[in-house]
Every structure is written in structure tokens, then in C-alpha cells.
Design an enzyme around this catalytic site. Structure first.
Site, PDB file in Angstrom:
ATOM      1  CE1 TYR A   1      35.709  47.853  42.978  1.00  0.00           C
ATOM      2  CE2 TYR A   1      36.299  48.349  45.239  1.00  0.00           C
ATOM      3  CZ  TYR A   1      35.528  47.661  44.330  1.00  0.00           C
ATOM      4  OH  TYR A   1      34.572  46.784  44.775  1.00  0.00           O
TER       5      TYR A   1
ATOM      6  CE  LYS B   1      37.688  44.490  43.864  1.00  0.00           C
ATOM      7  NZ  LYS B   1      37.829  44.582  45.326  1.00  0.00           N
TER       8      LYS B   1
END
Length: 314
Positions: A144, A169
Site C-alpha cells: 500500500y 495499491k
């Protein structure tokens, strides 16, 4: 145990939105696993393509390791293999590894590796952190990018070369950086590396992300207005720009503007939305705070308008 290739395949062709459930708390402040399972069951019945348990929307930061494992185990039990379950893992390297192992023991299919706690590290340190997390668990890892974990395209190329890391992400929102990252990985590491739009209320920016090769996105709206989220997802898949624009103008933009009026509203406003739709998931834990009463009223009006737009389209 789900392999990296299997999870990448299942996430890469989603039949619906990616579901990031909130974590319910009872009147005494403890995690309410019964309500949690009901929340996940509602999402599955509505058409969720995957469950991302105990991530940002699920208040990962506020859960003890024991609560985390209980929630992931409950999510796995409720999904019963229908869709993948991906669990959050974060803090420093040692704790991230501990959470990764707890998630594996609870039966998760993969991990969303959240940014390290607090420190602003260089690229070498970040790369070492995520490689150590990936090496410590059999679970496939999605990294992330946000806040203090921002990567150069060259670093993402190295992440993509790391066994067990299957995707990135993005919660930063720098489209120029993302385009260069997608291009670099496509050139240097051919294959099926996954990309996700992880901005709060990702639908608001998803048309732009799709244009640069990022087809997947998280949907917090799915927690409290699943039919609206599904309609938007379907509009993207079918290239129905008229429907997408109608929902963006009438629902998503007003929601995003309301969300911007309070710190932590990316979580607490979503949780208020779930309560407005009839499921008592309790309040957020500190240091987050509940939305102002007037903001909750505005949220109710926005939700009502979103469903009215769906009726108008029929």
C-alpha cells in the site's frame, strides 16, 4: 493456502467492488463479531468480489493482535471460500510480520501491507521492509503506497520482482508517478502485477486511474450503499460514461466534499453510513471521532439522492 498466482487471478477479474468492511464495536467498546459477520454477509450477498478485512476502513490501527486475528478468522468463516479474504498488516517490520502470521493462521488468502509506523524511510529501507514481510509469510502481499511509504518506479520494479508480492495499491494520487510506475514495471517485469486505486472514495478518481492502466479500486461506499457502488462498477466495466457521470455528479462528489469536512471522516463517516442503513456497528475508536450531527444528516440526504438516481435510471 492460496498461491500468489491464484490470488492475483481472482483479484484481477473482479465481478464486483472490493469490499473493505468496517469493524463493529458493541456498547462496551469490544469488537462485536456477530455484527461483523452480518456486515460481511450483507456485502457478499450484495456482490462483493473480495473482502479486505481489518484494513484502513476497518480501523486496523485500533485493533489488538487478538482482535485482529478474531476478525480475520470471522471473515474467512463467513466467506467460506466464496471470495478471497485479504487482511491488513502494518507497523514496524517485526509487528507487520507478526500480523502477517496471525492472518495466515486465521486462514486469510493474502495481505495488504500498510505503511510502516511513523518513520519516513528511504527507498532501500522500504524495499527491505516489504521484502522481509513477504519472506516471512506464505501469503501473497499487496503493498500500500501512501503517506510515508511512497515509491519510485524503480523501487516498485524491485517489489514486483520479489517473490510473494503481487501488487501495489496507490493511496497517494500522483497520476504522473503512477503512469511512470506502470510503464516501468510493464517494461522490466512482464506479467500480471496488480494495481489498485486506494484513494478514499476511489470511485471519484477511477476514470482517470483506468486510463493509465489501474482497473482495480477499493470501495468504502460499498459498505453502506452497495447498490450505488455496484451500479458505478458496472458502468465502468460496460463503459457507460453517462451513468458514471450521473453518479459522480449526484452522489460521489457531494459525498467526497462532505468527507473532506472532518479529519478521519474516511472511516467515521463510512461507519455512520452503515448505521444509517440499519446495522449498528457502533462508533469509531479513538483517536478518531464521530461526525458532527449535521454532517450525518447531510450524509443521509446524499445516500437518499444516490438511490433516487438509481430509480431514475430504471
Amino acid at each position: 493456502m492460496t498461491s500468489s498466482a491464484d490470488l492475483a487471478h481472482r483479484l484481477g477479474i473482479p465481478s464486483g467492488p472490493l469490499f473493505f468492511p468496517v469493524t463493529p464495536y458493541g456498547p462496551d467498546g469490544s469488537v462485536d463479531l456477530g455484527v461483523y459477520r452480518a456486515h460481511i454477509r450483507q456485502g457478499l450477498d450484495a456482490g462483493a468480489a473480495a473482502v479486505f478485512a481489518c484494513c484502513g476502513t476497518g480501523e486496523f490501527h485500533a485493533l489488538t493482535p487478538e482482535e485482529f486475528e478474531d476478525c480475520v478468522r470471522a471473515a474467512v468463516a463467513e466467506t467460506a471460500g466464496r471470495v478471497p479474504v485479504v487482511a491488513g498488516a502494518g507497523y514496524g517490520t517485526a509487528l507487520a510480520v507478526r500480523y502477517a502470521r496471525l492472518a495466515a493462521a486465521a486462514g486469510a488468502d493474502g495481505l495488504l501491507a500498510l505503511p510502516p509506523y511513523l518513520v519516513v524511510a528511504g527507498q532501500q529501507g522500504l524495499l527491505r521492509h516489504y521484502r522481509e514481510v513477504a519472506a516471512a509469510t506464505p501469503l501473497p502481499v499487496i503493498v500500500y503506497q501512501r503517506d510515508n511509504a511512497v515509491f519510485t518506479p524503480e523501487t516498485v520494479v524491485e517489489l514486483a520482482r520479489t517473490e510473494g508480492i503481487i501488487g501495489l495499491k496507490d493511496g497517494l494520487g500522483d497520476l504522473d508517478l503512477m503512469q511512470r510506475t506502470v510503464s516501468a514495471v510493464r517494461t522490466e517485469v512482464p506479467g500480471d502485477f496488480l494495481y489498485f486505486n486506494g484513494l478514499p472514495t476511489a470511485e471519484q478518481t477511477q476514470l482517470a486511474y483506468r486510463a493509465i492502466g489501474v482497473p482495480l479500486y477499493s470501495s468504502a461506499v460499498f459498505c453502506f450503499a452497495p447498490e450505488v457502488a455496484l451500479a458505478f462498477h458496472r458502468a465502468l466495466v460496460e463503459d457507460d460514461r453517462a451513468t458514471a457521470d450521473r453518479l459522480l455528479d449526484g452522489f460521489y462528489r457531494p459525498f467526497v466534499e462532505l468527507r473532506a469536512r472532518g479529519r478521519g471522516y474516511a472511516v467515521s463517516l463510512v461507519k455512520a453510513g452503515v448505521r444509517l442503513r440499519g446495522l449498528d456497528v457502533g462508533e469509531v475508536r479513538p483517536p478518531l471521532h464521530e461526525p458532527d450531527e449535521d454532517h450525518v444528516k447531510q450524509l443521509a440526504e446524499i445516500i437518499e439522492r444516490g438511490y433516487a438516481l438509481l430509480e431514475e435510471a430504471r
